[in-house]
Design an enzyme around this catalytic site. Structure first.
Site, PDB file in Angstrom:
ATOM      1  CG  HIS A  55      -1.798   1.181   1.350  1.00 45.14           C
ATOM      2  ND1 HIS A  55      -3.101   1.195   0.913  1.00 45.14           N
ATOM      3  CD2 HIS A  55      -1.559   2.429   1.826  1.00 45.14           C
ATOM      4  CE1 HIS A  55      -3.620   2.391   1.126  1.00 45.14           C
ATOM      5  NE2 HIS A  55      -2.705   3.161   1.687  1.00 45.14           N
ATOM      6  CD  GLU A  56       1.491   3.549   3.769  1.00 45.49           C
ATOM      7  OE1 GLU A  56       1.640   4.599   3.121  1.00 45.49           O
ATOM      8  OE2 GLU A  56       0.488   3.329   4.473  1.00 45.49           O
TER       9      GLU A  56
HETATM   10 ZN    ZN Z   1      -2.995   5.242   1.827  1.00 42.50          ZN
END
Ligand code: ZN
Length: 502
Positions: free
Chosen positions: A266-267
């Site tokens: 995600h990051e």
């Molecule tokens: Zn996010």
């Protein structure tokens, strides 16, 4: 023309100094959330408050207003680098001069102290100790919204910090359309009687292996570790501290594989966007992300549309089995794929599955609108939280740490931020559908470990234009349609219909 050139040059020189201040403040914030010794908190709050004051002075410098007025009169092409620079800076300038410096500094100080109070309150499950700072935050945010002004609702003034030009009424409409289709899908999944074995995900997963594997996969997807880092923190985030300095963070649990792995993806998705912006435009609108909704579309795309897909694991599963043996040694790919895509009502937003996630967001979106309107008092928040969870997800948190205290946002003054998470999912689905069509099917590519075509497509269509297009313009330009709930619902129905036999 002479005048025009000199105004533009002075403007960009001024903004490159602003970018220095912003990147230094960002680095202080990264350090505060990853490395800071506990006793250093108060002085850090002073450092960040000082920087916030300096940045505000810089961004509201009357000379900036004069240069912008000269340039606006020239009617530049709004989608060119120069035109977008003038359009966006003028908009930001006109907003910022409405905020008194004292309020900006008070908000900055309260956000640092609020985050520190939140960390303690969450660890001790003690909402009462956090309540005074929460009340202060919402009071200051209401003042800021009144100073900024709005056409429809006070919440719009705050939303604009994260989703420029966003309207509460429009977002409410698209989320209502989504909810109407989503709730029956989640109910059908629950009623299907089929369940994956999720115990395989809470076996022993050595932290060192988790870190190496996550870094390897993030690099394959396109996160550049020469221009970025991965570190450990309590609440994962991505911060951009310069044109070649993108930091991502995660937290590891050796008894829970998905938390760190999908958190890193995600990051890294956020990081790939930041790294894909044009570094020569750093600090100017053509070198900046469009909005948080568009930013979140990039993180959710790599985390879910790519990272939780079957072809992705057809490529990586052999390696995962080798690294995490014996945990995965006896687990067939199909069982693993289903386990990482389990759908069930849960209490924690960041651990929620793709199908129920937007219901978590909707709860926060509705509650913060009531808090901003002053229809709901902070003291009544835990009760209201429980009631919404019962209503939307059929479950009630046993304590505040797993309820209203789970998210950092309100403590950090991020009010109006939550809906950008759902916007991100909606944008991601619509962009992904288009990329799949343009690139002639992504599944076959992913199963061979080819992620570059998607990454290049994202660079070309979404990252490199920066703010030359607004969010509405970008989705229309790239997909030929305005934002809609349909691509996301089609994706969820197809994926979970197959898994749960619907
Ligand atoms: Zn996010």
């Amino acid at each position: 023309m002479q005048n025009l050139n000199s105004a533009f040059q002075q403007l960009t020189e001024h903004m490159s100094e602003t970018a220095l201040l912003v990147s230094i403040e960002s680095l202080l914030g990264w350090d505060e959330r990853t490395m800071l010794p506990p006793a250093a908190g108060e002085y850090r709050a002073e450092q960040i408050t000082y920087m916030a004051g300096m940045m505000h002075q810089h961004r509201t410098d009357p000379r900036l207003g004069e240069w912008l007025n000269t340039l606006v009169a020239e009617k530049l092409d709004p989608h060119s680098d120069e035109g977008a620079t003038v359009r966006e800076l003028k908009r930001q300038y006109d907003r910022r001069v409405k905020l008194p410096q004292s309020l900006v500094e008070e908000l900055a100080r309260t956000s640092v102290l609020g985050q520190q109070a939140w960390v303690t309150a969450r660890a001790k499950n003690d909402f009462a100790s956090f309540k005074p700072l929460l009340e202060k935050t919402f009071k200051l945010k209401r003042e800021a919204a009144e100073a900024l002004g709005y056409e429809e609702t006070r919440y719009d003034a705050l939303l604009d910090d994260y989703e420029p030009r966003g309207r509460t009424s429009q977002i409410s409409k698209v989320l209502a359309d989504l909810r109407e289709k989503l709730v029956p899908l989640v109910a059908a999944i629950g009623a299907s009687g089929r369940k994956p074995n999720i115990d395989i995900l809470t076996r022993q997963y050595a932290v060192v292996e988790q870190e190496q594997f996550a870094k390897h996969v993030a690099a394959q997807c396109g996160f550049d570790f020469q221009r970025g880092r991965l570190d450990v923190t309590a609440h994962p985030f991505c911060s951009n501290n310069g044109p070649h300095d993108t930091r991502i963070t995660t937290r590891y649990d050796e008894r829970h594989f998905p938390g760190a792995f999908f958190g890193v993806l995600h990051e890294a998705g956020h990081g790939i966007y930041d790294q894909g912006l044009r570094s020569e435009c750093y600090g100017l609108p053509p070198g900046e992300a469009v909005s948080l909704g568009i930013h979140e579309s990039q993180s959710r795309m790599w985390e879910n549309f790519v990272g939780r897909s079957r072809p992705f694991w057809q490529h990586f599963y052999g390696e995962a089995q080798r690294r995490f043996s014996p945990a995965l040694a006896d687990v067939p790919l199909a069982d693993f794929y289903w386990a990482i895509n389990v759908v069930r009502p849960s209490l924690i937003r960041v651990e929620a599955d793709e199908a129920t996630y937007n219901l978590h967001v909707l709860i926060r979106f509705e509650l913060e609108q009531s808090l901003v309107a002053d229809d709901l008092k902070c003291g009544d928040l835990p009760g209201a939280w429980s009631e919404k969870y019962r209503h939307y997800l059929g479950i009630v948190p046993p304590n505040d740490a797993e309820g209203v205290l789970q998210d950092i946002h309100w403590s950090a003054g991020l009010v109006g931020y939550f809906p950008t998470y759902s916007l991100g999912n909606l944008y991601a689905a619509q962009f992904f559908e288009q990329a799949d069509r343009d690139l002639g099917g992504l599944d076959a590519k992913f199963s061979k470990g080819e992620f570059e075509p998607l990454r290049n497509w994202l660079h070309e269509h979404i990252h490199r234009p920066g703010q030359c297009y607004t969010a509405d313009e970008l989705i229309q330009r790239v997909t030929g349609k305005p934002l809609s709930h349909v691509p996301l619902m089609n994706y969820l129905k197809r994926k979970y219909g197959a898994l749960y036999g619907l």
